[in-house]
Design an enzyme around this catalytic site. Structure first.
Site, short mmCIF file in Angstrom:
data_model
loop_
_atom_site.label_atom_id
_atom_site.label_comp_id
_atom_site.label_asym_id
_atom_site.label_seq_id
_atom_site.Cartn_x
_atom_site.Cartn_y
_atom_site.Cartn_z
N ILE A 14 0.84 -1.21 0.00
CA ILE A 14 0.00 0.00 0.00
C ILE A 14 0.87 1.25 0.00
O ILE A 14 0.62 2.20 -0.76
CB ILE A 14 -0.94 0.00 1.23
CG1 ILE A 14 -1.96 -1.14 1.13
CG2 ILE A 14 -1.66 1.34 1.37
CD1 ILE A 14 -2.84 -1.33 2.38
N ALA A 15 1.91 1.26 0.84
CA ALA A 15 2.72 2.48 1.01
C ALA A 15 3.38 2.89 -0.31
O ALA A 15 3.53 4.09 -0.58
CB ALA A 15 3.78 2.26 2.08
N ALA A 86 3.16 1.56 8.07
CA ALA A 86 3.85 0.33 8.47
C ALA A 86 3.14 -0.39 9.60
O ALA A 86 2.69 0.23 10.56
CB ALA A 86 5.28 0.66 8.92
N TYR A 159 -3.82 -10.57 14.39
CA TYR A 159 -3.71 -9.40 13.51
C TYR A 159 -4.85 -8.40 13.82
O TYR A 159 -4.62 -7.20 13.97
CB TYR A 159 -3.75 -9.82 12.04
CG TYR A 159 -3.84 -8.65 11.10
CD1 TYR A 159 -2.74 -7.79 10.93
CD2 TYR A 159 -5.01 -8.37 10.39
CE1 TYR A 159 -2.82 -6.69 10.08
CE2 TYR A 159 -5.09 -7.27 9.54
CZ TYR A 159 -3.99 -6.45 9.39
OH TYR A 159 -4.07 -5.36 8.55
N LYS A 163 -4.43 -4.49 15.20
CA LYS A 163 -4.90 -3.28 14.53
C LYS A 163 -5.88 -2.51 15.43
O LYS A 163 -5.88 -1.28 15.46
CB LYS A 163 -5.56 -3.62 13.19
CG LYS A 163 -4.62 -4.20 12.15
CD LYS A 163 -3.43 -3.33 11.83
CE LYS A 163 -3.72 -2.14 10.96
NZ LYS A 163 -2.48 -1.36 10.63
N VAL A 192 -7.45 -5.50 0.45
CA VAL A 192 -6.93 -4.66 -0.63
C VAL A 192 -6.48 -5.51 -1.83
O VAL A 192 -5.69 -6.44 -1.69
CB VAL A 192 -5.74 -3.81 -0.13
CG1 VAL A 192 -5.28 -2.85 -1.23
CG2 VAL A 192 -6.13 -3.02 1.12
#
Ligand code: NAP
Length: 351
Positions: A14-15, A86, A159, A163, A192
């Site tokens: 994504i970054a 990140a 995970y 988040k 994504v």
């Protein structure tokens, strides 16, 4: 907005798109990575995706790890804005939950503290719908930004916990005195898809790769809120400056499609090229058996027969346009996987 934007984890799927869109918009971008050696390849990967290749001259890379204070003060120095992207995105449950939770939570606080000390105006945090709709009853519910996952729920994945805890810690920090008035917005993407910048595959590519590679015999009953990586990046860029974004979360995905919808798109386009894409329905027990030896399948068990439904009104308003549809993001990701050799046809068609 002027000056320099810091993008953490600039090596990630994504970054890379966030960096490319910021450079295209004329900004100077400083990325962070865990390894200085990543810079050369990253620059080479970015250039073909820039509207003006010379924009790469406005990109630089510094080294910082979410697990250490080292480097963060230097990374944010002189930056007006930060995209904190990140965070570890694992392919399976870690043996030790702290492998994920510590970098996510402590790393986010490290970035926020450094940013506030350096006088950064606004941080855009990449959260996830993992922080919105896990560990809670989804039946009959369309989720909005008012909803939060329950990190203490029985069976919630590490995970999703990481988040949720990281985003909660971030909002607490922003509400406190240490933030010194710094603003924050979060982007909470769904699953994504979309094109890759460079050849490195990430966890996000796995569903499409597995379907093209016929690593699944059929499609499990999984319904996700998918989103194109280019829209995720655009939402980050818009949220850096839009007055309405400050103080808000933004669910970033389209509502909602099954993995069989993804498979049907792939089958239509890729079967004629020799890919044996499975489109049948895998019974629930099939995924449970697969989960015994496949870590990614195991991570999907919480979503089995448990559709994700979301309201994306806020992000559509932020972008001022609809999000890309499932077909566009699916085919763009498949094209990248094929281009970079992650999948090949099982049989060549005779000409
Ligand atoms: P990715 O390609 O695996 O990128 C993860 C990035 O985080 C990499 O740049 C990685 O750096 C960095 N990172 C991991 N642990 C780190 C540490 N201890 N210190 C410093 N950097 C570290 O995954 P992605 O899909 O782009 O994910 C980026 C963000 O989007 C994450 O916050 C993720 O939770 C969020 N997100 C992703 C999705 C999705 O479907 N992909 C959906 C919702 C939210 P290295 O290159 O050094 O490993």
């Amino acid at each position: 907005m002027s000056d320099t934007v810091l993008v953490t984890g600039a090596t990630g799927y994504i970054a890379r798109h966030v960096v490319a869109q910021l450079l295209d918009a004329g900004h100077t971008v400083r990325g962070t990575a865990r390894r200085a050696e990543a810079e050369q390849a990253l620059r080479a990967d970015l250039v073909p995706h820039l509207a003006d290749p010379s924009a790469i001259d406005r990109f630089s890379l510094v080294v910082a790890d979410l697990g250490s204070d080292d480097g963060w003060a230097a990374a944010v120095a002189g930056c007006s804005h930060v995209c904190h992207v990140a965070s570890p995105l694992p392919a399976g449950e870690p043996k030790n939950p702290d492998e994920l939770i510590r970098p996510a939570v402590d790393g986010t606080l490290r970035v926020l503290r450094a940013a506030a000390s350096a006088g950064v105006q606004r941080v855009v945090l990449t959260s996830s719908i993992a922080a919105v709709l896990y560990g809670v009853d989804r039946r009959g519910k369309v989720f909005t930004e008012a909803d939060w996952s329950n990190p203490d729920a029985k069976g919630i994945g590490t995970y999703e916990r990481s988040k949720t805890l990281a985003e909660r810690a971030a909002w607490e920090f922003i509400a406190g005195p240490e933030a010194a008035g710094m603003e924050m917005a979060t982007i909470n993407p769904g699953l994504v898809l979309g094109p890759m910048i460079g050849s490195e595959a990430s966890t996000s590519n796995e569903s499409v790769r597995k379907l093209l590679a016929h690593e699944l015999p059929a499609c499990p009953d999984l319904t996700y809120a998918f989103v194109d990586v280019r829209d995720v990046a655009a939402a980050h860029v818009a949220a850096l400056t839009a007055p309405s974004a400050a103080g808000n979360r933004h669910i970033c995905a389209i509502d909602s499609h099954s993995l069989r919808d993804v498979a049907a798109i792939l089958a239509r386009e890729y079967r004629p090229k020799g890919y044996n894409v499975p489109t049948g329905k895998l019974p629930g027990w099939g995924l449970k058996v697969a989960a015994l030896f496949d870590k990614t399948a195991a991570m999907a068990l919480n979503d089995l027969g448990n559709p994700q439904r979301i309201d994306n009104t806020r992000v559509v308003q932020l972008l001022g346009r609809p999000l890309r549809d499932l077909e566009e993001m699916t085919l763009a990701m498949a094209a990248s996987l094929e281009q970079h050799g992650h999948v090949q046809p099982k049989k060549r068609r005779r000409s």
